[in-house]
Scaffold this active site. Structure first.
Site, PDB file in Angstrom:
ATOM      1  N   ASP A  62       0.856  -1.189   0.000  1.00 46.50           N
ATOM      2  CA  ASP A  62       0.000   0.000   0.000  1.00 46.50           C
ATOM      3  C   ASP A  62       0.891   1.236   0.000  1.00 46.50           C
ATOM      4  O   ASP A  62       2.120   1.115  -0.057  1.00 46.50           O
ATOM      5  CB  ASP A  62      -0.937  -0.008   1.225  1.00 46.50           C
ATOM      6  CG  ASP A  62      -0.186   0.217   2.547  1.00 46.50           C
ATOM      7  OD1 ASP A  62       1.055   0.284   2.539  1.00 46.50           O
ATOM      8  OD2 ASP A  62      -0.861   0.334   3.581  1.00 46.50           O
ATOM      9  N   ASP A  64       1.368   4.761   2.349  1.00 48.08           N
ATOM     10  CA  ASP A  64       0.946   5.376   3.608  1.00 48.08           C
ATOM     11  C   ASP A  64       1.330   6.852   3.650  1.00 48.08           C
ATOM     12  O   ASP A  64       2.448   7.210   3.281  1.00 48.08           O
ATOM     13  CB  ASP A  64       1.638   4.667   4.781  1.00 48.08           C
ATOM     14  CG  ASP A  64       1.458   3.153   4.751  1.00 48.08           C
ATOM     15  OD1 ASP A  64       0.375   2.677   5.118  1.00 48.08           O
ATOM     16  OD2 ASP A  64       2.411   2.450   4.334  1.00 48.08           O
ATOM     17  N   ASP A  78      -3.354   4.511   2.753  1.00 48.49           N
ATOM     18  CA  ASP A  78      -3.697   4.914   4.123  1.00 48.49           C
ATOM     19  C   ASP A  78      -3.379   6.386   4.297  1.00 48.49           C
ATOM     20  O   ASP A  78      -2.260   6.822   4.028  1.00 48.49           O
ATOM     21  CB  ASP A  78      -2.862   4.118   5.152  1.00 48.49           C
ATOM     22  CG  ASP A  78      -3.310   2.660   5.262  1.00 48.49           C
ATOM     23  OD1 ASP A  78      -4.451   2.350   4.873  1.00 48.49           O
ATOM     24  OD2 ASP A  78      -2.512   1.847   5.770  1.00 48.49           O
TER      25      ASP A  78
HETATM   26  P1  GTP Z   1       4.129  -2.526   3.076  1.00 51.12           P
HETATM   27  O1  GTP Z   1       2.960  -1.617   3.060  1.00 51.12           O
HETATM   28  O2  GTP Z   1       3.741  -3.955   2.990  1.00 51.12           O
HETATM   29  O3  GTP Z   1       5.150  -2.161   2.057  1.00 51.12           O
HETATM   30  O4  GTP Z   1       4.892  -2.385   4.478  1.00 51.12           O
HETATM   31  P2  GTP Z   1       4.692  -1.254   5.563  1.00 51.12           P
HETATM   32  O5  GTP Z   1       5.829  -1.352   6.493  1.00 51.12           O
HETATM   33  O6  GTP Z   1       4.429   0.061   4.919  1.00 51.12           O
HETATM   34  O7  GTP Z   1       3.415  -1.785   6.337  1.00 51.12           O
HETATM   35  P3  GTP Z   1       2.005  -1.083   6.660  1.00 51.12           P
HETATM   36  O8  GTP Z   1       1.544  -0.207   5.565  1.00 51.12           O
HETATM   37  O9  GTP Z   1       1.083  -2.191   7.061  1.00 51.12           O
HETATM   38  O10 GTP Z   1       2.263  -0.243   7.954  1.00 51.12           O
HETATM   39  C1  GTP Z   1       3.191   0.815   8.035  1.00 51.12           C
HETATM   40  C2  GTP Z   1       3.498   1.070   9.477  1.00 51.12           C
HETATM   41  O11 GTP Z   1       2.362   1.619  10.127  1.00 51.12           O
HETATM   42  C3  GTP Z   1       3.866  -0.203  10.245  1.00 51.12           C
HETATM   43  O12 GTP Z   1       4.922   0.072  11.106  1.00 51.12           O
HETATM   44  C4  GTP Z   1       2.666  -0.514  11.068  1.00 51.12           C
HETATM   45  O13 GTP Z   1       3.026  -1.028  12.331  1.00 51.12           O
HETATM   46  C5  GTP Z   1       2.029   0.838  11.232  1.00 51.12           C
HETATM   47  N1  GTP Z   1       0.577   0.722  11.272  1.00 51.12           N
HETATM   48  C6  GTP Z   1      -0.227   0.056  10.445  1.00 51.12           C
HETATM   49  N2  GTP Z   1      -1.513   0.183  10.831  1.00 51.12           N
HETATM   50  C7  GTP Z   1      -1.482   0.965  11.917  1.00 51.12           C
HETATM   51  C8  GTP Z   1      -2.480   1.508  12.777  1.00 51.12           C
HETATM   52  O14 GTP Z   1      -3.675   1.266  12.636  1.00 51.12           O
HETATM   53  N3  GTP Z   1      -2.035   2.316  13.769  1.00 51.12           N
HETATM   54  C9  GTP Z   1      -0.717   2.610  13.951  1.00 51.12           C
HETATM   55  N4  GTP Z   1      -0.340   3.413  14.930  1.00 51.12           N
HETATM   56  N5  GTP Z   1       0.217   2.115  13.164  1.00 51.12           N
HETATM   57  C10 GTP Z   1      -0.153   1.312  12.176  1.00 51.12           C
HETATM   58 MN    MN Z   2       2.643   0.396   3.820  1.00 55.96          MN
HETATM   59 MN    MN Z   3      -0.520   0.821   5.578  1.00 55.31          MN
END
Ligand code: GTP
Ligand code: MN
Ligand code: MN
Length: 373
Positions: free
Chosen positions: A204, A206, A297
């Site tokens: 995704d 973020d 996100d």
């Molecule tokens: P990929 O998207 O798979 O490339 O990896 P990513 O590391 O970007 O994972 P992800 O998008 O799932 O999450 C990014 C960071 O945000 C991670 O460290 C998660 O722990 C954190 N995270 C995800 N969802 C939440 C949430 O609802 N609340 C908080 N505080 N952190 C979140």
């Molecule tokens: Mn991510």
């Molecule tokens: Mn995410």
């Protein structure tokens, strides 16, 4: 055995937040196998075993050299007997038979398939598996109830399981900034998550959004999402309103920031024009469409919580988990995406940058590219 300064192995600190972990490292074959064992354990509902494999993998990801013998691993933290057996097998045979067997097992294959649906976690996937679901088409059974996230996840399954490239992410960034700046031109918008850690692809994209003036943030996400919808580029979204998170909720990565979990239709670079129609699903062959679905996100944080939100949303998940564990176990401080709390003095400790948070915790600053724990 007491570690000594000359022993390079003694430099591997017990918490991932005390180490530097790059995306590429020297023991990928071993960590790939351990990551599979961790995932399989999670699929079987064994969180503790899963965490043990994740910790071992994470230690090896931070090693500055390639392991040559299992003896070298015996001094490493978190590398117990099972991990050593995996290392030995890979060093001798070039494969980990346990990981190979797990990966080809029907349960693993199905759990991988089902948890690949947006909105489906391990518990839901496990329930469906027990109910006999083996393929996506089995979800058409009327006895299987899908919530709206899961319906959207299924409708866009192919696209959402296609890695988001850095180029895709940059085009999403353009779209998000272009939209948000229409409403507040001087917002601070940061792409967080894996891409900030230097990953070349992700599941995704973020974003973290803030502004010194709290008023500027109010109603912003809704306006932005409405705008994207009017462009015909919003496939699905859910809004999570801002909520109060108690300081003692240190054990969870969930936070109370206002968040939009969305699926955007990202127009392909050469075909982007305002006439490109966005149908409801991705049943058309991807190549025949002028867009692809992308998970996005959007997180809004108040200005004073921004450094904590940035630290919390940059990841990796394991790095975050270790930061919280370190804060609590070693400093008796509770850390989450809103702030840092001294539970004994019952007060919050402010910070204006990530560097300052690391320093308050007595940790050396770890830049995002080294948080790939
Ligand atoms: P990929 O998207 O798979 O490339 O990896 P990513 O590391 O970007 O994972 P992800 O998008 O799932 O999450 C990014 C960071 O945000 C991670 O460290 C998660 O722990 C954190 N995270 C995800 N969802 C939440 C949430 O609802 N609340 C908080 N505080 N952190 C979140
Ligand atoms: Mn991510
Ligand atoms: Mn995410």
């Amino acid at each position: 055995r007491v570690p000594d300064d000359k022993d390079p192995l003694s430099t591997v600190a017990p918490y991932a937040c005390q180490r530097r972990t790059s995306i590429t490292h020297h023991n990928a074959q071993i960590t790939d196998a351990l990551d599979i064992l961790a995932k399989a354990a999670a699929f079987q509902g064994s969180e503790v075993r899963s965490l043990a494999f994740t910790r071992a993998a994470s230690v090896l990801k931070s090693l500055p050299y390639k392991l040559q013998s299992v003896e070298e691993a015996k001094n490493l933290v978190w590398c117990g007997g099972h991990c050593q057996a995996v290392i030995q097998e890979i060093l001798e045979d070039g494969v980990c038979h346990e990981a190979e067997a797990l990966m080809t097992s029907e349960q693993y294959r199905c759990m991988e398939l089902l948890t690949g649906i947006y909105g489906v976690g391990v518990r839901t996937a496990e329930r469906w598996y027990k109910e006999g679901v083996r393929n996506l088409s089995d979800l058409e059974n009327p006895n299987i109830k899908l919530n709206s996230d899961q319906k959207a996840g299924l409708a866009h399954y192919t696209d959402l399981n296609q890695p988001v490239t850095r180029e895709d992410a940059e085009r999403v960034e353009h779209m998000v900034k272009d939209t948000l700046y229409r409403f507040v031109p001087d917002l601070k918008i940061t792409m967080t998550g894996g891409f900030l850690r230097g990953k070349q692809q992700g599941h995704d994209v973020d974003f973290l959004i803030t502004h010194p003036d709290e008023e500027a943030l109010s109603g912003l996400l809704k306006k932005a999402v409405d705008w994207i919808n009017r462009q015909g580029l919003l496939l699905y979204h859910t809004m999570k309103a801002r909520s109060h998170v108690h300081a003692y909720k240190r054990s969870t990565h969930m936070d109370g920031h206002e968040t939009c979990y969305a699926i955007f239709a990202l127009p392909h670079p050469d075909t982007s024009n305002s006439e490109s129609e966005v149908p409801g699903g991705d049943l058309t062959a991807p190549a025949a469409r002028a867009w692809r679905a992308v998970r996005v996100d959007l997180v809004v944080a108040p200005y004073n919580e921004y450094p904590f939100a940035l630290l919390g949303w940059t990841g990796s998940k394991h790095f975050e988990r270790e930061l919280r564990r370190f804060s609590w176990n070693e400093k008796k401080l509770s850390l989450n995406s809103h702030g840092l709390y001294d539970m004994e003095k019952n007060c919050s400790i402010p910070a204006t940058s990530e560097e300052e948070i690391f320093s308050l915790l007595g940790l050396q600053y770890v830049p995002p590219p080294y948080r790939n724990a």
